[in-house]
Design a protein around this motif. Sequence first.
Motif, short mmCIF file in Angstrom:
data_model
loop_
_atom_site.label_atom_id
_atom_site.label_comp_id
_atom_site.label_asym_id
_atom_site.label_seq_id
_atom_site.Cartn_x
_atom_site.Cartn_y
_atom_site.Cartn_z
N ASP A 1 0.84 -1.19 0.00
CA ASP A 1 0.00 0.00 0.00
C ASP A 1 0.88 1.24 0.00
O ASP A 1 1.87 1.30 0.73
CB ASP A 1 -0.90 0.01 1.24
N PRO A 2 0.56 2.26 -0.83
CA PRO A 2 1.42 3.45 -0.87
C PRO A 2 1.52 4.19 0.46
O PRO A 2 2.48 4.95 0.67
CB PRO A 2 0.77 4.33 -1.95
N TYR A 3 0.55 3.99 1.36
CA TYR A 3 0.65 4.66 2.67
C TYR A 3 1.81 4.10 3.49
O TYR A 3 2.26 4.75 4.43
CB TYR A 3 -0.67 4.52 3.44
N GLN A 4 2.29 2.92 3.13
CA GLN A 4 3.45 2.35 3.83
C GLN A 4 4.77 2.94 3.34
O GLN A 4 5.82 2.65 3.93
CB GLN A 4 3.51 0.84 3.60
N LEU A 5 4.74 3.75 2.26
CA LEU A 5 5.97 4.05 1.54
C LEU A 5 6.45 5.48 1.72
O LEU A 5 5.67 6.43 1.75
CB LEU A 5 5.77 3.77 0.05
N GLN A 6 7.77 5.61 1.78
CA GLN A 6 8.45 6.90 1.79
C GLN A 6 8.65 7.40 0.36
O GLN A 6 8.59 8.60 0.10
CB GLN A 6 9.80 6.78 2.48
N ARG A 7 8.92 6.49 -0.56
CA ARG A 7 9.13 6.83 -1.96
C ARG A 7 8.98 5.58 -2.82
O ARG A 7 9.04 4.46 -2.30
CB ARG A 7 10.51 7.46 -2.20
N VAL A 8 8.83 5.78 -4.14
CA VAL A 8 8.83 4.68 -5.10
C VAL A 8 9.86 5.02 -6.17
O VAL A 8 9.76 6.06 -6.83
CB VAL A 8 7.45 4.47 -5.73
N GLU A 9 10.83 4.13 -6.36
CA GLU A 9 11.89 4.34 -7.33
C GLU A 9 11.64 3.48 -8.57
O GLU A 9 11.35 2.29 -8.44
CB GLU A 9 13.25 3.99 -6.74
N VAL A 10 11.76 4.08 -9.75
CA VAL A 10 11.65 3.36 -11.01
C VAL A 10 13.03 3.34 -11.64
O VAL A 10 13.53 4.37 -12.09
CB VAL A 10 10.63 4.01 -11.96
N ILE A 11 13.67 2.17 -11.65
CA ILE A 11 14.98 2.01 -12.28
C ILE A 11 14.74 1.39 -13.64
O ILE A 11 14.19 0.30 -13.75
CB ILE A 11 15.93 1.15 -11.43
N LYS A 12 15.14 2.09 -14.69
CA LYS A 12 14.78 1.70 -16.06
C LYS A 12 15.95 0.99 -16.73
O LYS A 12 17.11 1.42 -16.62
CB LYS A 12 14.37 2.93 -16.85
N GLY A 13 15.62 -0.09 -17.42
CA GLY A 13 16.64 -0.88 -18.09
C GLY A 13 17.14 -1.99 -17.19
O GLY A 13 16.79 -2.10 -16.01
N PRO A 14 17.97 -2.90 -17.73
CA PRO A 14 18.44 -4.07 -16.98
C PRO A 14 19.26 -3.67 -15.74
O PRO A 14 20.11 -2.79 -15.80
CB PRO A 14 19.33 -4.81 -17.99
N VAL A 15 18.99 -4.34 -14.62
CA VAL A 15 19.77 -4.14 -13.39
C VAL A 15 20.08 -5.49 -12.75
O VAL A 15 20.14 -5.62 -11.53
CB VAL A 15 19.04 -3.22 -12.39
N SER A 16 20.30 -6.51 -13.58
CA SER A 16 20.62 -7.83 -13.06
C SER A 16 21.94 -7.86 -12.31
O SER A 16 22.16 -8.72 -11.46
CB SER A 16 20.65 -8.86 -14.20
N VAL A 17 22.84 -6.93 -12.61
CA VAL A 17 24.14 -6.89 -11.92
C VAL A 17 23.95 -6.79 -10.41
O VAL A 17 24.66 -7.42 -9.64
CB VAL A 17 24.99 -5.72 -12.44
N LEU A 18 22.96 -6.01 -9.97
CA LEU A 18 22.76 -5.80 -8.54
C LEU A 18 21.66 -6.67 -7.96
O LEU A 18 21.72 -7.02 -6.78
CB LEU A 18 22.41 -4.33 -8.28
N TYR A 19 20.68 -7.04 -8.77
CA TYR A 19 19.49 -7.69 -8.22
C TYR A 19 19.27 -9.11 -8.74
O TYR A 19 18.32 -9.76 -8.32
CB TYR A 19 18.26 -6.84 -8.52
N GLY A 20 20.08 -9.57 -9.66
CA GLY A 20 19.90 -10.92 -10.16
C GLY A 20 18.81 -10.99 -11.20
O GLY A 20 18.68 -10.11 -12.06
N ALA A 21 18.00 -12.05 -11.15
CA ALA A 21 16.97 -12.28 -12.15
C ALA A 21 16.07 -11.06 -12.27
O ALA A 21 15.65 -10.48 -11.27
CB ALA A 21 16.14 -13.50 -11.77
N GLY A 22 15.75 -10.69 -13.53
CA GLY A 22 14.89 -9.53 -13.72
C GLY A 22 14.60 -9.26 -15.18
O GLY A 22 15.14 -9.91 -16.08
N SER A 23 13.75 -8.27 -15.41
CA SER A 23 13.32 -7.89 -16.74
C SER A 23 14.29 -6.88 -17.35
O SER A 23 14.85 -6.06 -16.62
CB SER A 23 11.92 -7.29 -16.68
N PRO A 24 14.47 -6.88 -18.68
CA PRO A 24 15.27 -5.84 -19.31
C PRO A 24 14.61 -4.47 -19.22
O PRO A 24 15.26 -3.45 -19.45
CB PRO A 24 15.39 -6.30 -20.76
#
Length: 724
Positions: free
Chosen positions: A161-184
């Motif tokens: 729920d957004p009321y739980q959140l301080q912010r929402v980050e959108v990282i665009k493009g592949p980030v498998s280097v830091l997070y492993g399995a993921g979408s391009p």
Amino acid sequence: MARVFLNVSNNVSRIYRESLFATTAILLIGIAASPAAAQSASAGDTATTLEPIVIQGASSDSKADRTSVTAKNSAGATKISTPLVETPRSVSVTTEKEIEQRGAQTVIEAVRYTAGVTTGPNGFDPRFDQIYIRGFNITTVGDFRDSLRQPYINYGMFRTDPYQLQRVEVIKGPVSVLYGAGSPGGLINKISKLPTEEPIREVGISYGTEDRLQGMFDFGGPIGEGKDDFLYRIVGLARRGDTNFDIADDRYFLAPSFTWKPDEGTMFTVYGLAQSDETDSNVGAITTLDGKIHELRESDPDYDDQKVRQQQVGYQFEHEFDNGLTFRQNLRYSHLNLEARYLGVTGWTGTVAHRGTNAIRDEMNVFQVDNQLESKFDTGPLAHTMLFGLDYTNLQSSFGYGAGAADPAFDFDIANPTYGVSGATPDYSILASDADMRQVGIYALDQIEVGNWRFNLGGRQTWVNQTRDAILPAVSSEEVDKNAFSWQAGALYLFDNGIAPFVSYATSFDPVTNRSTSGKILAPTEGEQYEVGVKYQPPGSDILLSAIAYHIVEKNKPVLVDPLLFAYGSIGEVTGKGIELEARAAVADGWDLIAAYTYNHSEVTGGGENEGNTPALTPSHVASLWANYTFQETNPFHGLSVGAGVRYVSENWTDTANTSKNPSSFYIDASAAYDFGAVDKKYEGLTAAFNIRNIADERDTVCNEGFCYLGQGRNMTGTLKYRW
């Protein structure tokens, strides 16, 4: 919360064995590899003097996110807190102020004014936060909370729920280097509200469409007068009511957290979450045999439900050593239990739809730990911030599906539509499946500064093991081991006036859990992206502008081909090219502006009969503009804040075969808020807000590969809050 900690206690010995192994390994790897450590051991008095490490704590970021729509820093793209204008990647941040200003009720609503993002591609569906980034569906593979993935394997998903959140980050493009399995396409990283040194006391109540009543509270700060070594925060919400089309939207959650800071270099935060959600399971629209879509639900609101219980408990630990090293560990255990049932159309007689019953159960247990060792050191004119990491995920799940034959009691006549039927839930007799997934990754990232230049270079090796035991005709048990190496590189030049051109390259890897029609788990998807752009942030301002061009290729992209057997196929290779323009700015006293435009051209560039076509639900043009003005003290309307926004999504294909199109859509949103403290200081902290989404009540239907969904109509909420 008692049940949460009971669940965790049953797993505590296994968790700490895994955690101890991971912690020991990362410390050995990091200390052995750290040039700073080597200098300390051998250089004696001639060692390079390191710059002091400044820890960007939750308190400073949290305060900034409550006061500005323009974030200055993010660790989402590097796992190192870095100014956004100095990050050679495309990152957009929705702050707490923007979430509240627009009255966002879901994560979808929080990010819908972000460049490169398309939300709600399957119409109005409150079961999942459906989000596409740069034309790629990241709903199930790009959901992260506090930099740990909220994984998906069968059907159920963790909700936030957004009321739980301080912010929402959108990282665009592949980030498998830091997070492993993921979408391009990238990922969504939701940052939770955690303890701050600044006292927080807030209670609120809201009411809106349809008979939607919600109460919430947020308390936090130091424990005791004049002390900041013990901090706490507790956030809670209770909601009862429906949304459009009689779709339930009930939610209850409690999220406590506690921080201990025994000294300036050490911080330990433990947190928990207990959440209960209830909505509907089949929110699709009725489509007749001639292809006509009706603004009628296929299921029945009285029969249909989806109940989800989720619990999470974890901690974040950080310690700065005297030799220039900082160690961080982020650990979480999560549990999800889902039960759903719904009606689905099985055939037609004239205008009468014959419906049968369906039932789903899903359970997940997830243990995750991410260990990081950060070192700052110099090599000649180069200033390095180097990060070494070792992460581990263990997911165990159990899934069941059952269906009943069509029953005359559930017949639905579209010529005389009536709702209000109920009945028994079918047994889970068609499919039973136990699925496990384990992921281990070792990664390293070096951020380099030399003059006005900023560089980063990172690599990661990921190992994934999946097992699935299924009871289904033509499907046997299977164990699959997969591994991949991912890497990224970027360069940025920061001019003194705040202009920062950059270029980057990154790859992705996703060991998909989808099965083919033959019962085999599909091959992993692989992606790569080239990105070039320019950012602009005048020094000392709350203005951040960006213009970016990208080129993404994904191989082995899965697509649903048989919904009855939950079977997928591969549409081969997909290429996306696009341009993104974005502005988040406080342009003058009281004026906040958020603007975004995306041009995206997606094409199937390899994969047989659909080659040359455009994938479903990938519009070429998406644009949005939000402006908010707060009247200043010299104005007679002081205390009033008004905002308005427009959103546009161009037409897009309903299927990858490109047989028909969903129409373009245009929406208008608005808001107004009043601070009663402007009338009299004794009312300071009391605010009222009114938000309306889709003022014109546009209700376009959206179709995807043969399934059609209803678009959400006009939605309004009024909120009263008191802060002290």
